[in-house]
Write a protein that holds these residues in place. Structure first.
Motif, short mmCIF file in Angstrom:
data_model
loop_
_atom_site.label_atom_id
_atom_site.label_comp_id
_atom_site.label_asym_id
_atom_site.label_seq_id
_atom_site.Cartn_x
_atom_site.Cartn_y
_atom_site.Cartn_z
N TYR A 138 45.88 48.46 52.52
CA TYR A 138 45.37 49.53 53.37
C TYR A 138 43.91 49.30 53.74
CZ TYR A 138 43.94 54.21 54.84
OH TYR A 138 43.42 55.26 55.54
N SER A 139 43.11 48.92 52.74
CA SER A 139 41.68 48.68 52.98
C SER A 139 41.47 47.51 53.92
CB SER A 139 40.96 48.41 51.65
OG SER A 139 41.03 49.52 50.80
N ARG A 170 53.17 44.78 53.92
CA ARG A 170 52.86 45.82 52.93
C ARG A 170 54.15 46.35 52.29
NH1 ARG A 170 49.40 51.15 54.71
NH2 ARG A 170 49.20 52.15 52.67
N ASP A 188 48.80 47.93 47.19
CA ASP A 188 49.00 48.73 48.40
C ASP A 188 47.66 49.24 48.93
OD1 ASP A 188 50.98 50.22 50.22
OD2 ASP A 188 49.71 51.84 49.47
N GLN A 189 46.80 49.67 48.03
CA GLN A 189 45.47 50.12 48.43
C GLN A 189 44.67 48.97 49.03
OE1 GLN A 189 44.13 53.30 48.48
NE2 GLN A 189 46.29 53.78 48.16
N ARG A 190 44.84 47.78 48.47
CA ARG A 190 44.14 46.62 49.03
C ARG A 190 44.64 46.33 50.44
NH1 ARG A 190 44.59 41.76 50.45
NH2 ARG A 190 46.83 41.82 50.06
#
Length: 305
Positions: free
Chosen positions: A118-119, A70, A114-116
């Motif tokens: 995290y998910s 990440r 980054d959201q991907r």
């Protein structure tokens, strides 16, 4: 195109095609811009340098194990923006659109990716939690038959394991306890029995001994890298521990005992075969009075009243 290549590289898709696209993209884009009359041909040498520099940065980041993928991805995107800005400065081709693409555009992409990350991480944790829960018996908290099958497969393929002892055991006359005192008392006995065995086995054979609920009041123990004699001695001490009565939540005093069989895995024997032999030995114990601890070398009868 570079963003796509970088994104795939940091999604564990480290295929040669993505490295190839990452390397040739700056050349391809600059050639297209030259053909469109945007860039002069005299800067061709920098197109190659740009490709080498950014590919080297990505290669270093993918091999940097001290930081997460990440963070590595964020560094890669930031590096792409810096390289692009330097390229624009050298070629003197600054424009509001190109600057926005190299800064704000890449920043937005990094945020979405980054959201991907995290998910996906959260989903992986949920899956691992569900898998872990599916390997536990709801009543006793012990590992269940599914976990036993997985452990047997793991041990069978582990070259560091030099000896495996498998034990089959059950609580003597457990049906009578259920029929006489009810299932709530029966469940309390199961929990007590499970807790004692789990604590004793884990303490004596740390990281090498596990207790499984095979089904009903039947249990299985799997001990690796310890001798059958060591396991036998521990079970004798547990048997003595159960000689004293337990007091249930309802104030009932009960004395529980167990029948057990222990067997060593033979050379090159399938662990399923070892498990079946232990189970067969246990039924032999139960058919001959219960309360025995029987092994390939020992046969112990309970003291007569």
């Amino acid at each position: 195109m570079q963003v796509v290549s970088v994104t795939m590289l940091f999604r564990d898709k480290v295929y040669k095609i993505w490295w190839a696209l990452l390397a040739i993209t700056p050349l391809f884009v600059n050639v297209v811009e030259y053909l469109m009359g945007i860039l002069p041909l005299k800067d061709w040498w920098y197109w190659i340098v740009e490709s080498i520099v950014f590919t080297t940065i990505c290669l270093a980041l993918t091999r940097w194990r001290k930081i997460s993928k990440r963070i590595s991805y964020f560094y890669a995107i930031a590096s792409l923006g810096i390289v692009e800005l330097v390229s624009l400065a050298i070629t003197r081709s600054f424009s509001p659109v190109s600057i926005a693409a190299a800064t704000l555009g890449l920043f937005v992409i990094a945020i979405f990716e980054d959201q991907r990350f995290y998910s996906e991480k959260k989903n992986e944790q949920k899956i691992k939690l569900l898998e872990k829960e599916s390997e536990r018996d709801d009543l006793t908290g012990l590992l269940n038959y599914r976990a036993l099958s997985q452990e047997i497969n793991r041990l069978a393929n582990n070259n560091e394991i030099h000896n495996i002892v498998i034990g089959a055991l059950d609580i003597d006359h457990f049906k009578k306890i259920n029929d006489t005192y009810g299932h709530f008392v029966g469940n309390e006995v199961l929990n007590y029995f499970s807790t004692v065995f789990r604590e004793q086995i884990h303490s004596a054979f740390h990281k090498h001994g596990y207790v499984y609920r095979f089904g009903g009041d039947e249990f299985t123990i799997v001990i690796s890298n310890h001798s059958l004699e060591e396991v036998y001695q521990l079970l004798q001490s547990i048997e003595k521990f159960f000689n004293k009565s337990i007091v249930t939540k309802e104030g009932l005093k009960l004395i529980i005992s167990f029948s057990c069989s222990l067997t060593d895995r033979l050379n090159d024997e399938l662990l399923d075969t070892t498990l079946k032999r232990a189970d067969k030995m246990l039924y032999s114990v139960k058919n001959n009075g219960r309360g025995w601890i029987v092994t390939d070398q020992h046969r112990k009868r309970p003291p007569k009243d």
